[in-house]
Design an enzyme around this catalytic site. Structure first.
Site, mmCIF file in Angstrom:
data_model
loop_
_atom_site.group_PDB
_atom_site.id
_atom_site.type_symbol
_atom_site.label_atom_id
_atom_site.label_comp_id
_atom_site.label_asym_id
_atom_site.label_seq_id
_atom_site.Cartn_x
_atom_site.Cartn_y
_atom_site.Cartn_z
ATOM 1 N N CYS A 72 0.868 -1.175 0.000
ATOM 2 C CA CYS A 72 0.000 0.000 0.000
ATOM 3 C C CYS A 72 0.902 1.220 0.000
ATOM 4 C CB CYS A 72 -0.964 -0.025 1.186
ATOM 5 S SG CYS A 72 -0.151 0.063 2.786
ATOM 6 N N HIS A 124 -5.040 6.638 -3.623
ATOM 7 C CA HIS A 124 -5.585 6.733 -2.260
ATOM 8 C C HIS A 124 -4.698 7.532 -1.322
ATOM 9 C CE1 HIS A 124 -2.582 3.637 -1.712
ATOM 10 N NE2 HIS A 124 -2.762 3.684 -0.406
ATOM 11 N N HIS A 148 -3.273 10.150 3.703
ATOM 12 C CA HIS A 148 -3.719 8.796 3.350
ATOM 13 C C HIS A 148 -5.236 8.739 3.488
ATOM 14 C CE1 HIS A 148 -4.210 4.445 3.448
ATOM 15 N NE2 HIS A 148 -2.924 4.302 3.112
#
Length: 640
Positions: A422, A564, A579
Site C-alpha cells: 500500500c 488513495h 492517506h
C-alpha cells in the site's frame, strides 16, 4: 487475463510507428489525386508504405519482444525467423510447388497469408522459444548451439508445425468468409450492419481483407469501391458498404481515445497522450485505425466488442439514410474531401452530423465502461504487467539488497505466499508467520511490523515501498539475483530509508485542513500503524468533502497510482503523507482520481485528489484520513 494484458502492451511497440506512416501515405494519396503522379507522391507513399505494407513483420518482432521475459534481441530474431518460415512456405508460389499446379490455380487464401494474425503467431512463437530455451544446455558436441543460439532454431522448428496446420486450415477459413460475405450481401441494410460488425471483429486476425473483397471489389458483383471511384455505379446505392466507416473512423474512435485519456492514471497521462493523440489523428485524417484499435483490443476486449457493434450500427444506419460516400484508401478526412464532389456522393454533409453523434457516444460509453469495470486501457495497466518484460538489471541495487534481506527475514521466498503493497507498507500472506524475524526486518530497514491475524503480515517501510516490493518480486521470480551480502556495519540502521531529508528539531507544522470534515485524534484511527504513531505523528480527519487539497505550499513528492494517498515535501524539508481511508489500496484506484503529478509545485488550496466517499464505504473501508509527518517523530501538526 494477465497474458492478454501483456499481449496488448506488446502491441504498443509496432503500433507506435504506424500513425506517422499512415499520415505520410494519406498525404501522398491526396497529392496524387490532385496533381497526379510526381516525385513527392513517390517519396511519401514509399515512406509510409514501407511501414504500413510490412505491418505484420512489425507485429512479429514487437510481440516477440514484448512477450519475452526479458527485453532481448534474441527473441525478436526468433520472431522474425518464425515469420519468414511461415510466410515463405505458405506463399502462393511455394504452395503451387507443393501441389504441383500453376500459381494461378492455388487457392487465393494463400495470397493473403502475409497478415497481422500470422505476425502475432510468429511473435508468440519467438517469445515462447526464447523464454523456454534461452538457458538450455546441450551436450559438448553441440555446445555451440546452447543457450540463446538455440532460440531461433527452435522457433523455426515450431513454425514448421504451424505451417502444416495452416496449410489445411487456412483455405477453409478464407473460403468460409467469402461465402459468408456473399450471403449477407443479400440482406440490404441489415447485411451492411453485419458486414461492419464482422469487419472489425476480423481485424485482429487480419481476415477482414477476405470479407472486404466481397463488398468492395468484383467478387460477388458488388464492386462498391471501384464503382464509386469511377462514378459509374448506381446513385443512392453505390457506397453503402463504405459510408458508415467515415463517422466512426473520423469521430467515433477519436472520442474513444479521449475517453481513454481522461481515465488514465495521472502519473501515466503523458505517456498515454502521445499514443492516443497520434492514433486519433491517424484515424481522423487518414482512416488508419489500427494504432488506436490495437491499443485496447487485447487490453480491454469488451471495449473492442462494443466498437465492433457500433461500427455495424453505423453501416446499417448509413445504408438506410440518404447518404453515400466512398473511399480509395480508407474512411478518413482526406478521402471525404476528395469524394465530396464525386457524382456518386449523396448528401456527404450528413457524415459530419453523424460523426458528432458518434464522437459523443464513443466518449460516454467508453468512459463509463472503463471506470465501471476498471479496464486496463493505455495508462491504466497493472504495475506487475509493466514490469514483466523489464530487464531485471534495471532495478536499483539498493532496493535489491533491501529486498533480499527482507525475503530472508520473512522465512525465504517459499514462505511468502502473496505480496502486495500500500502507501507505506508491504502486505503479505505468509505460509508460517512464526518464521518471520522482526528484529532482522528492522535491521534491514523496516520501521516496524504489523500482524493483523492469521497468516497476514505487514512490514512498514515508507514511501519507497513500491520499489522494495518490485525488487522482491524480481528476486522471487528469478528475474534478478540477490546481491552478495556486504560486510556488516558497526551499527545497524533501524530507521526506514523512506526519507531523503531528516528534520532534526521538534517543530510545529501549521497546515490548512486538507479535506473538509471533523478532526479526530490519530489514536482513534482503526489501524495500529497510524494510531500508535509508527509511521510518525499527525492528526486524522473524518471527511465529509470529496476533494483533498494541498494544506500548504509544497512539492508533490509521490502520487500513489491507486490514488488513495499522496506525499508532499514542504519547503523546510518536512515530508507529509495524506492517506485517504484505511486499507483503501485494495480498491485499486476505484473511487479515486489524482489531479497532480509527482514533482509538481503546488500552493495551499491546490486540488490534489478527488475521492468518492460513498464508494469507499460501500467497499467496507473506513474513510478516516490520517495526515502524517514522516521524517520528524517530534513534530506536532496544528490545523489552522
Amino acid at each position: 487475463m494477465k497474458f492478454f494484458q501483456r499481449l496488448g502492451r506488446s502491441f504498443m511497440l509496432p503500433v507506435a510507428v504506424l500513425p506517422i506512416a499512415a499520415i505520410l501515405m494519406g498525404v501522398g494519396y491526396w497529392i496524387q489525386n490532385v496533381a497526379g503522379d510526381n516525385i513527392a507522391v513517390t517519396f511519401l507513399n514509399g515512406a509510409g508504405g514501407a511501414l504500413l505494407g510490412n505491418m505484420p513483420i512489425l507485429f512479429a518482432i514487437g510481440v516477440s519482444l514484448g512477450m519475452a521475459t526479458k527485453t532481448d534481441g534474441t527473441s525478436a530474431l526468433a520472431g522474425l525467423v518464425s515469420w519468414l518460415t511461415i510466410t515463405t512456405l505458405l506463399s502462393t508460389d511455394t504452395v503451387a510447388l507443393f501441389q504441383g499446379v500453376e500459381a494461378a490455380e492455388v487457392n487465393p487464401a494463400f495470397g493473403v497469408i502475409n497478415n497481422v494474425f500470422v505476425g502475432i503467431i510468429a511473435g508468440l512463437i519467438g517469445a515462447f522459444a526464447y523464454n523456454r530455451f534461452k538457458d538450455v544446455k546441450l551436450p559438448d558436441a553441440l555446445a555451440f548451439f546452447s543457450g540463446k543460439r538455440s532460440v531461433a532454431i527452435v522457433a523455426a522448428g515450431i513454425s514448421l508445425l504451424v505451417v502444416i496446420l495452416l496449410f489445411f486450415i487456412w483455405p477453409f477459413v478464407y473460403s468460409g468468409l467469402v461465402a459468408f460475405g456473399e450471403f449477407i450481401a443479400t440482406l440490404g441494410p441489415v447485411g451492411a450492419g453485419i458486414y461492419g460488425f464482422m469487419n472489425r471483429l476480423l481485424i485482429p486476425l487480419g481476415l477482414h481483407h477476405a470479407l472486404n473483397s466481397v463488398f468492395w471489389f468484383d467478387v460477388a458483383g458488388i464492386n462498391d469501391l471501384n464503382n464509386f471511384l469511377s462514378g459509374t455505379g448506381e446513385y443512392g446505392v453505390t457506397g453503402q458498404y463504405m459510408t458508415g466507416f467515415f463517422p466512426v473512423m473520423m469521430f467515433g474512435l477519436p472520442g474513444a481515445a479521449l475517453a481513454m485519456y481522461v481515465t488514465a492514471k495521472s502519473t501515466r497521462k503523458k505517456i498515454a497522450a502521445g499514443l492516443l493523440l497520434s492514433g486519433a489523428i491517424s484515424s481522423f485524417v487518414v482512416g488508419v485505425t489500427e494504432p488506436l484499435e490495437f491499443a485496447f483490443m487485447f487490453l480491454a476486449p469488451v471495449l473492442y466488442l462494443i466498437h465492433a457493434v457500433f461500427m455495424g450500427i453505423s453501416l446499417a444506419v448509413s445504408a438506410i439514410l440518404p447518404v453515400r460516400m466512398g473511399f480509395g484508401f480508407s474512411g478518413g478526412g482526406i478521402d471525404l474531401l476528395l469524394g465530396w464532389v464525386n457524382p456518386m456522393a449523396q448528401n456527404p454533409w450528413l457524415i459530419l452530423v453523424m460523426g458528432v453523434f458518434w464522437f459523443v457516444v464513443y466518449f460516454l460509453v467508453f468512459r463509463f465502461v472503463i471506470l465501471r469495470f476498471n479496464l486496463k486501457t493505455p495508462g491504466r495497466e497493472d504495475d506487475d504487467v509493466a514490469l514483466d518484460g523489464a530487464d531485471a538489471t534495471t532495478a536499483d541495487g539498493g532496493y535489491l539488497a533491501t529486498a533480499a534481506r527482507f525475503i530472508d527475514a520473512l522465512g525465504g521466498r517459499d514462505n511468502i505466499v502473496e505480496l502486495e503493497n500500500c502507501a507505506t507498507r508491504l502486505r503479505m500472506e505468509l505460509g508460517d508467520v512464526a518464521k518471520a524475524d522482526e528484529a532482522a526486518l528492522k535491521r534491514a530497514g523496516a520501521a516496524g511490523v504489523m500482524k493483523p491475524g492469521g497468516r497476514s503480515y505487514q512490514v512498514i517501510y515508507g514511501l519507497n515501498v513500491q520499489f522494495v516490493k518490485d525488487a522482491m518480486e524480481q528476486i522471487m521470480s528469478g528475474r534478478a539475483e540477490a546481491p552478495a551480502p556486504s560486510a556488516p556495519t558497526a551499527e545497524p540502521v533501524a530507521a526506514p530509508p523512506q526519507t531523503a531529508t531528516a528534520v532534526a528539531a521538534p517543530a510545529t507544522v501549521r497546515l490548512r485542513q486538507p479535506i473538509e470534515g471533523a478532526v479526530v485524534p490519530l489514536s482513534s484511527v482503526p489501524d495500529a500503524t497510524f494510531a500508535e504513531g509508527i509511521m510518525g505523528p499527525g492528526v486524522a480527519i473524518e471527511p465529509t468533502g470529496d476533494t483533498v487539497v494541498a494544506p500548504v505550499d509544497a512539492t508533490v513528492g509521490h502520487v500513489f497510482e491507486t490514488g488513495h494517498a499522496i506525499a508532499l515535501v514542504l519547503d523546510d524539508g518536512t515530508e507529509l503523507l495524506i492517506h485517504v481511508g484505511i486499507d483503501t489500496v485494495a480498491m485499486k484506484g476505484e473511487g479515486f482520481q489524482t489531479l497532480v503529478e509527482a514533482g509538481a509545485r503546488v500552493t495551499a488550496g491546490t486540488p490534489l485528489l478527488r475521492v468518492d466517499l460513498d464508494r469507499i464505504r460501500a467497499a467496507g473501508h473506513p474513510t478516516v484520513t490520517p495526515v502524517i509527518v514522516l521524517n520528524n517523530e517530534s513534530a506536532v501538526i496544528e490545523l489552522i
